[in-house]
Design a protein around this motif. Sequence first.
Motif, PDB file in Angstrom:
ATOM      1  N   GLU A 176      11.109   3.287 -23.902  1.00  0.00           N
ATOM      2  CA  GLU A 176      11.910   3.046 -22.698  1.00  0.00           C
ATOM      3  C   GLU A 176      11.294   1.943 -21.844  1.00  0.00           C
ATOM      4  OE1 GLU A 176      10.753   6.157 -23.553  1.00  0.00           O
ATOM      5  OE2 GLU A 176      12.634   6.928 -24.383  1.00  0.00           O
ATOM      6  N   MET A 177       9.959   1.976 -21.706  1.00  0.00           N
ATOM      7  CA  MET A 177       9.283   0.960 -20.906  1.00  0.00           C
ATOM      8  C   MET A 177       9.425  -0.404 -21.570  1.00  0.00           C
ATOM      9  SD  MET A 177       7.727  -0.272 -18.370  1.00  0.00           S
ATOM     10  CE  MET A 177       7.264   1.101 -17.376  1.00  0.00           C
ATOM     11  N   LEU A 182      10.666  -8.942 -10.794  1.00  0.00           N
ATOM     12  CA  LEU A 182      10.459  -7.539 -11.152  1.00  0.00           C
ATOM     13  C   LEU A 182      10.537  -6.666  -9.909  1.00  0.00           C
ATOM     14  CD1 LEU A 182       7.492  -7.735 -13.666  1.00  0.00           C
ATOM     15  CD2 LEU A 182       9.852  -7.161 -14.182  1.00  0.00           C
ATOM     16  N   PRO A 183      11.206  -5.547  -9.997  1.00  0.00           N
ATOM     17  CA  PRO A 183      11.244  -4.629  -8.854  1.00  0.00           C
ATOM     18  C   PRO A 183       9.919  -3.865  -8.733  1.00  0.00           C
ATOM     19  CG  PRO A 183      12.569  -3.771 -10.672  1.00  0.00           C
ATOM     20  CD  PRO A 183      12.072  -5.125 -11.089  1.00  0.00           C
ATOM     21  N   THR A 184       9.636  -3.374  -7.537  1.00  0.00           N
ATOM     22  CA  THR A 184       8.364  -2.693  -7.302  1.00  0.00           C
ATOM     23  C   THR A 184       8.185  -1.466  -8.184  1.00  0.00           C
ATOM     24  OG1 THR A 184       9.312  -1.495  -5.415  1.00  0.00           O
ATOM     25  CG2 THR A 184       8.081  -3.516  -4.936  1.00  0.00           C
ATOM     26  N   ARG A 185       9.279  -0.780  -8.536  1.00  0.00           N
ATOM     27  CA  ARG A 185       9.129   0.421  -9.373  1.00  0.00           C
ATOM     28  C   ARG A 185       8.581   0.068 -10.747  1.00  0.00           C
ATOM     29  NH1 ARG A 185      13.117   0.533 -13.025  1.00  0.00           N
ATOM     30  NH2 ARG A 185      14.969  -0.679 -12.564  1.00  0.00           N
ATOM     31  N   ILE A 186       8.940  -1.091 -11.278  1.00  0.00           N
ATOM     32  CA  ILE A 186       8.411  -1.513 -12.576  1.00  0.00           C
ATOM     33  C   ILE A 186       6.995  -2.057 -12.410  1.00  0.00           C
ATOM     34  CG2 ILE A 186       8.679  -3.179 -14.463  1.00  0.00           C
ATOM     35  CD1 ILE A 186      11.698  -2.754 -14.200  1.00  0.00           C
ATOM     36  N   ILE A 187       6.773  -2.805 -11.347  1.00  0.00           N
ATOM     37  CA  ILE A 187       5.426  -3.324 -11.091  1.00  0.00           C
ATOM     38  C   ILE A 187       4.442  -2.164 -10.993  1.00  0.00           C
ATOM     39  CG2 ILE A 187       3.979  -4.545  -9.424  1.00  0.00           C
ATOM     40  CD1 ILE A 187       6.462  -6.278  -8.783  1.00  0.00           C
ATOM     41  N   GLU A 239       0.833  -1.207   0.000  1.00  0.00           N
ATOM     42  CA  GLU A 239       0.000   0.000   0.000  1.00  0.00           C
ATOM     43  C   GLU A 239       0.868   1.258   0.000  1.00  0.00           C
ATOM     44  OE1 GLU A 239      -3.728   1.900   2.457  1.00  0.00           O
ATOM     45  OE2 GLU A 239      -3.243  -0.217   2.737  1.00  0.00           O
ATOM     46  N   GLU A 240       1.928   1.269   0.791  1.00  0.00           N
ATOM     47  CA  GLU A 240       2.852   2.419   0.799  1.00  0.00           C
ATOM     48  C   GLU A 240       3.460   2.658  -0.578  1.00  0.00           C
ATOM     49  OE1 GLU A 240       5.884   1.693   3.686  1.00  0.00           O
ATOM     50  OE2 GLU A 240       4.470   1.647   5.356  1.00  0.00           O
ATOM     51  N   GLN A 241       3.694   1.568  -1.318  1.00  0.00           N
ATOM     52  CA  GLN A 241       4.287   1.658  -2.644  1.00  0.00           C
ATOM     53  C   GLN A 241       3.239   1.897  -3.738  1.00  0.00           C
ATOM     54  OE1 GLN A 241       7.714   1.578  -3.115  1.00  0.00           O
ATOM     55  NE2 GLN A 241       7.576   1.724  -0.896  1.00  0.00           N
ATOM     56  N   SER A 242       1.983   2.062  -3.340  1.00  0.00           N
ATOM     57  CA  SER A 242       0.852   2.275  -4.262  1.00  0.00           C
ATOM     58  C   SER A 242       0.621   1.081  -5.182  1.00  0.00           C
ATOM     59  CB  SER A 242       1.043   3.551  -5.083  1.00  0.00           C
ATOM     60  OG  SER A 242       1.151   4.665  -4.247  1.00  0.00           O
ATOM     61  N   LEU A 243       0.930  -0.109  -4.704  1.00  0.00           N
ATOM     62  CA  LEU A 243       0.677  -1.317  -5.474  1.00  0.00           C
ATOM     63  C   LEU A 243      -0.732  -1.842  -5.224  1.00  0.00           C
ATOM     64  CD1 LEU A 243       4.106  -3.101  -4.899  1.00  0.00           C
ATOM     65  CD2 LEU A 243       3.406  -1.700  -6.845  1.00  0.00           C
ATOM     66  N   SER A 256      -8.864  -6.797  -4.539  1.00  0.00           N
ATOM     67  CA  SER A 256      -7.548  -6.720  -3.896  1.00  0.00           C
ATOM     68  C   SER A 256      -6.877  -8.082  -3.802  1.00  0.00           C
ATOM     69  CB  SER A 256      -7.660  -6.105  -2.498  1.00  0.00           C
ATOM     70  OG  SER A 256      -8.115  -4.776  -2.589  1.00  0.00           O
ATOM     71  N   VAL A 257      -7.669  -9.141  -3.711  1.00  0.00           N
ATOM     72  CA  VAL A 257      -7.096 -10.491  -3.636  1.00  0.00           C
ATOM     73  C   VAL A 257      -6.294 -10.768  -4.906  1.00  0.00           C
ATOM     74  CG1 VAL A 257      -7.616 -12.964  -3.524  1.00  0.00           C
ATOM     75  CG2 VAL A 257      -8.878 -11.349  -2.087  1.00  0.00           C
ATOM     76  N   ASP A 258      -6.926 -10.548  -6.071  1.00  0.00           N
ATOM     77  CA  ASP A 258      -6.214 -10.768  -7.338  1.00  0.00           C
ATOM     78  C   ASP A 258      -5.029  -9.836  -7.481  1.00  0.00           C
ATOM     79  OD1 ASP A 258      -7.787 -12.853  -8.238  1.00  0.00           O
ATOM     80  OD2 ASP A 258      -9.140 -11.549  -9.370  1.00  0.00           O
ATOM     81  N   ARG A 259      -5.193  -8.594  -7.059  1.00  0.00           N
ATOM     82  CA  ARG A 259      -4.105  -7.622  -7.199  1.00  0.00           C
ATOM     83  C   ARG A 259      -2.895  -8.044  -6.370  1.00  0.00           C
ATOM     84  NH1 ARG A 259      -3.450  -2.786  -9.970  1.00  0.00           N
ATOM     85  NH2 ARG A 259      -4.810  -4.037 -11.245  1.00  0.00           N
ATOM     86  N   VAL A 260      -3.122  -8.474  -5.140  1.00  0.00           N
ATOM     87  CA  VAL A 260      -2.012  -8.922  -4.291  1.00  0.00           C
ATOM     88  C   VAL A 260      -1.329 -10.138  -4.920  1.00  0.00           C
ATOM     89  CG1 VAL A 260      -1.415  -9.947  -2.052  1.00  0.00           C
ATOM     90  CG2 VAL A 260      -2.915  -7.952  -2.151  1.00  0.00           C
ATOM     91  N   LEU A 261      -2.123 -11.065  -5.451  1.00  0.00           N
ATOM     92  CA  LEU A 261      -1.534 -12.239  -6.090  1.00  0.00           C
ATOM     93  C   LEU A 261      -0.734 -11.852  -7.332  1.00  0.00           C
ATOM     94  CD1 LEU A 261      -4.488 -14.766  -5.656  1.00  0.00           C
ATOM     95  CD2 LEU A 261      -2.371 -14.603  -4.308  1.00  0.00           C
ATOM     96  N   GLN A 262      -1.202 -10.839  -8.070  1.00  0.00           N
ATOM     97  CA  GLN A 262      -0.440 -10.332  -9.215  1.00  0.00           C
ATOM     98  C   GLN A 262       0.884  -9.749  -8.751  1.00  0.00           C
ATOM     99  OE1 GLN A 262      -3.235  -7.465 -10.720  1.00  0.00           O
ATOM    100  NE2 GLN A 262      -3.641  -8.689 -12.549  1.00  0.00           N
ATOM    101  N   VAL A 263       0.830  -8.909  -7.747  1.00  0.00           N
ATOM    102  CA  VAL A 263       2.037  -8.264  -7.233  1.00  0.00           C
ATOM    103  C   VAL A 263       3.024  -9.320  -6.761  1.00  0.00           C
ATOM    104  CG1 VAL A 263       2.943  -6.819  -5.355  1.00  0.00           C
ATOM    105  CG2 VAL A 263       0.927  -6.073  -6.641  1.00  0.00           C
TER     106      VAL A 263
END
Length: 132
Positions: free
Chosen positions: A83-84, A57-62, A21-25, A42-49
Amino acid sequence: MRIGELSERTGTPRRLLRYYEEQSLIVSDRAANGYREYDESSVDRVLQVRGLLDAGLPTRIIKQILPCLDKPRVIHFPDATPEMLATLERERDRMTERIRCLTRNRDAVAEYLAVVRTGRAPDTAARAASGR
């Protein structure tokens, strides 16, 4: 759902959920009592992350590609910058190398286990393990 339920349903410690959440993921709403409230998506999102982190993958790219994810394992990226794309290609190549390394390590452990369990020489044990 509250953070405890999200933690249980995803197998993710509460501390990591707060970090995401702090990382806006992931995002939460706040109940009147100040507790975090998450919706079902949020369940699917957490599993994706977690899957993307496990892939290396680093959090900045995620954080950059999450808006392009509709559901697990489906990526829509209509306005990707060069670039991406280059960054994602580098990450893909890095993951491919990790897979090669993990495969070699897995095979070495399997061979070791086969030798230890059968007491045979490595080449004989490998054939026995593969069923030949």
